[in-house]
Structures are given as structure tokens and as C-alpha cells.
Design a protein around this motif. Sequence first.
Motif, short mmCIF file in Angstrom:
data_model
loop_
_atom_site.label_atom_id
_atom_site.label_comp_id
_atom_site.label_asym_id
_atom_site.label_seq_id
_atom_site.Cartn_x
_atom_site.Cartn_y
_atom_site.Cartn_z
N ARG A 110 -44.68 7.38 -30.70
CA ARG A 110 -45.41 8.19 -29.71
C ARG A 110 -46.22 7.24 -28.84
O ARG A 110 -46.86 6.33 -29.35
CB ARG A 110 -46.35 9.18 -30.40
CG ARG A 110 -47.06 10.12 -29.42
CD ARG A 110 -47.93 11.13 -30.15
NE ARG A 110 -49.16 10.55 -30.62
CZ ARG A 110 -50.30 10.47 -29.89
NH1 ARG A 110 -50.34 10.91 -28.66
NH2 ARG A 110 -51.37 9.93 -30.42
N HIS A 111 -46.14 7.46 -27.52
CA HIS A 111 -46.87 6.60 -26.60
C HIS A 111 -47.35 7.37 -25.38
O HIS A 111 -46.87 8.47 -25.10
CB HIS A 111 -46.01 5.41 -26.16
CG HIS A 111 -44.84 5.78 -25.30
ND1 HIS A 111 -43.60 6.03 -25.82
CD2 HIS A 111 -44.71 5.94 -23.95
CE1 HIS A 111 -42.75 6.33 -24.84
NE2 HIS A 111 -43.41 6.29 -23.68
N ILE A 112 -48.30 6.78 -24.69
CA ILE A 112 -48.72 7.25 -23.38
C ILE A 112 -48.11 6.28 -22.39
O ILE A 112 -48.31 5.06 -22.49
CB ILE A 112 -50.27 7.26 -23.23
CG1 ILE A 112 -50.92 8.08 -24.35
CG2 ILE A 112 -50.66 7.76 -21.84
CD1 ILE A 112 -50.60 9.54 -24.37
N VAL A 153 -40.73 10.28 -29.57
CA VAL A 153 -39.29 10.17 -29.76
C VAL A 153 -38.96 9.95 -31.24
O VAL A 153 -39.60 9.15 -31.91
CB VAL A 153 -38.70 8.99 -28.96
CG1 VAL A 153 -37.18 9.00 -29.02
CG2 VAL A 153 -39.16 9.00 -27.52
N PHE A 154 -37.97 10.68 -31.70
CA PHE A 154 -37.39 10.48 -33.03
C PHE A 154 -36.04 9.81 -32.80
O PHE A 154 -35.14 10.42 -32.22
CB PHE A 154 -37.18 11.82 -33.75
CG PHE A 154 -38.43 12.50 -34.19
CD1 PHE A 154 -38.75 12.60 -35.53
CD2 PHE A 154 -39.29 13.07 -33.27
CE1 PHE A 154 -39.91 13.23 -35.95
CE2 PHE A 154 -40.45 13.71 -33.67
CZ PHE A 154 -40.76 13.79 -35.02
N ARG A 203 -28.77 8.78 -32.26
CA ARG A 203 -29.36 10.05 -31.85
C ARG A 203 -30.82 9.82 -31.50
O ARG A 203 -31.51 9.02 -32.15
CB ARG A 203 -29.30 11.09 -32.98
CG ARG A 203 -27.89 11.45 -33.44
CD ARG A 203 -27.16 12.28 -32.39
NE ARG A 203 -25.83 12.63 -32.79
CZ ARG A 203 -24.72 11.95 -32.46
NH1 ARG A 203 -24.82 10.87 -31.74
NH2 ARG A 203 -23.54 12.34 -32.84
N ALA A 204 -31.29 10.52 -30.48
CA ALA A 204 -32.70 10.45 -30.12
C ALA A 204 -33.14 11.84 -29.68
O ALA A 204 -32.42 12.53 -28.96
CB ALA A 204 -32.92 9.45 -29.00
N PHE A 205 -34.28 12.26 -30.17
CA PHE A 205 -34.89 13.54 -29.80
C PHE A 205 -36.24 13.20 -29.17
O PHE A 205 -37.12 12.68 -29.84
CB PHE A 205 -35.07 14.44 -31.02
CG PHE A 205 -33.78 14.73 -31.73
CD1 PHE A 205 -32.94 15.73 -31.28
CD2 PHE A 205 -33.39 13.98 -32.83
CE1 PHE A 205 -31.73 15.99 -31.91
CE2 PHE A 205 -32.20 14.23 -33.47
CZ PHE A 205 -31.36 15.24 -33.02
N GLU A 206 -36.37 13.47 -27.88
CA GLU A 206 -37.56 13.06 -27.13
C GLU A 206 -38.28 14.29 -26.57
O GLU A 206 -37.65 15.18 -26.01
CB GLU A 206 -37.14 12.15 -25.98
CG GLU A 206 -38.26 11.65 -25.12
CD GLU A 206 -37.79 10.65 -24.08
OE1 GLU A 206 -38.52 10.45 -23.09
OE2 GLU A 206 -36.70 10.06 -24.24
N MET A 207 -39.58 14.31 -26.74
CA MET A 207 -40.41 15.36 -26.17
C MET A 207 -41.44 14.72 -25.26
O MET A 207 -42.06 13.72 -25.63
CB MET A 207 -41.11 16.15 -27.28
CG MET A 207 -40.11 16.98 -28.07
SD MET A 207 -40.46 17.05 -29.83
CE MET A 207 -40.30 15.38 -30.33
N THR A 208 -41.60 15.27 -24.06
CA THR A 208 -42.51 14.69 -23.09
C THR A 208 -43.55 15.72 -22.67
O THR A 208 -43.31 16.93 -22.71
CB THR A 208 -41.75 14.22 -21.83
OG1 THR A 208 -41.21 15.35 -21.16
CG2 THR A 208 -40.65 13.25 -22.21
N ARG A 209 -44.70 15.21 -22.27
CA ARG A 209 -45.77 16.06 -21.76
C ARG A 209 -46.44 15.34 -20.61
O ARG A 209 -47.06 14.29 -20.81
CB ARG A 209 -46.77 16.34 -22.88
CG ARG A 209 -47.94 17.23 -22.45
CD ARG A 209 -48.76 17.64 -23.66
NE ARG A 209 -49.44 16.52 -24.27
CZ ARG A 209 -50.74 16.28 -24.14
NH1 ARG A 209 -51.51 17.07 -23.43
NH2 ARG A 209 -51.29 15.25 -24.77
N PRO A 210 -46.31 15.89 -19.39
CA PRO A 210 -46.99 15.26 -18.27
C PRO A 210 -48.51 15.31 -18.47
O PRO A 210 -49.05 16.33 -18.88
CB PRO A 210 -46.58 16.12 -17.07
CG PRO A 210 -45.38 16.88 -17.52
CD PRO A 210 -45.51 17.04 -19.00
#
Length: 182
Positions: free
Chosen positions: A131-133, A150-151, A161-168
Motif C-alpha cells: 500500500r502506498h500514496i 495491490v495484492f 495476478r494482481a488485484f489493485e484498488m485505488t483511491r484518488p
Amino acid sequence: MFSKFIISGRRGVITVALFLITSGITLTTTTINQAHATPVSTIQNSTPQINGWTPRAYFEKMMADYFTAPYQSPSEATDKYLTQDAIHEVDGKIVTRKDFIGHVAYLQKNVKSMTFDIKQVIFDGEWFVERHIGRTELKNGEVINSEVAVFFHFINGKIDRAFEMTRPLSGIDSDRHIHTTK
């Protein structure tokens, strides 16, 4: 039970996993100290590595290869880090390896600078959670700040495989294009 849900990539459970990670609850047998990339707790008393790198150093090297000039070509970097059949899911959108290469080319063409403030890194030898900013400055002057988790799943030292979630964190919701051009 938890691993089955994370492996399946179900968003609700991943969100719960992210909450647990950000709350400091250990999900795997090895937790990496975010400041020093040293083991905090482990059953085997050793830090699992990815191709000879600590998980934090591996992520930093991968990001540098993709986004720090002189960066590697999108295909060259992708060959180094992803399997041939790699699938990347970003905010529920499926991104194939070919799509990912195109996205990296878009970023390399349009990004002036990109920095990452790594908050957490966990690696158990198969799953790597980070997890990063991120702060991205585009060549047109636009600045996008995002939180990203990201997993990554590894097979034979490469991401399959990569599962990525983003939040502006700044800008507008349409700034999500920085995470996937698809």
C-alpha cells in the motif's frame, strides 16, 4: 479461509483485508516493518525475498524500472516482472498483459514525475501486499495524488495476478485514468 477470499479477488473481502492491514493486524506469518524492511514477526525467523530482494526493495526497483528515467521499455520491464499470461485487475477492470504494456507506454509518455510513499508491505512467499500514496505530475502540469493497495501473486518469481484498488486523494474521480487506460 481468508486466503481463499483474497485469492478469488472478491472486492468486499479485499477491502476488509486492507482495513486489517492498515489497522496493524497481521494477515500472514511474516510482516515487514515499513521503515526498515526487516521482519517484525515470522515463524521461520527469516524474511522471504523476491528474486533476492526484500519485498520493499523489489517494489521500489520495479517502479523505478517502469517510471524513473531512463526507464526500461514497457515490454522489457513487463517481461522482467510479469508472467506471459498475467492478469491485472484495477478497480474491478481486467487489464491483460498487452493492455498493461500499453498503459505503461502511456504513462512513460505523459508523466513528468512519479513518487511513492510506501506505507505497508507484507510478503508470505507467494502473496505480496503493498500500500502506498502516489504522487504523479503529468507533463501538462496536472498533479494526481492517490492511495493504492495491490495484492500481487507470484509464480516462479514473477507476478501472474494482481488485484489493485485505488483511491484518488486529490483532483477528480476521472483522474483514475492514471491507474489504467482501459
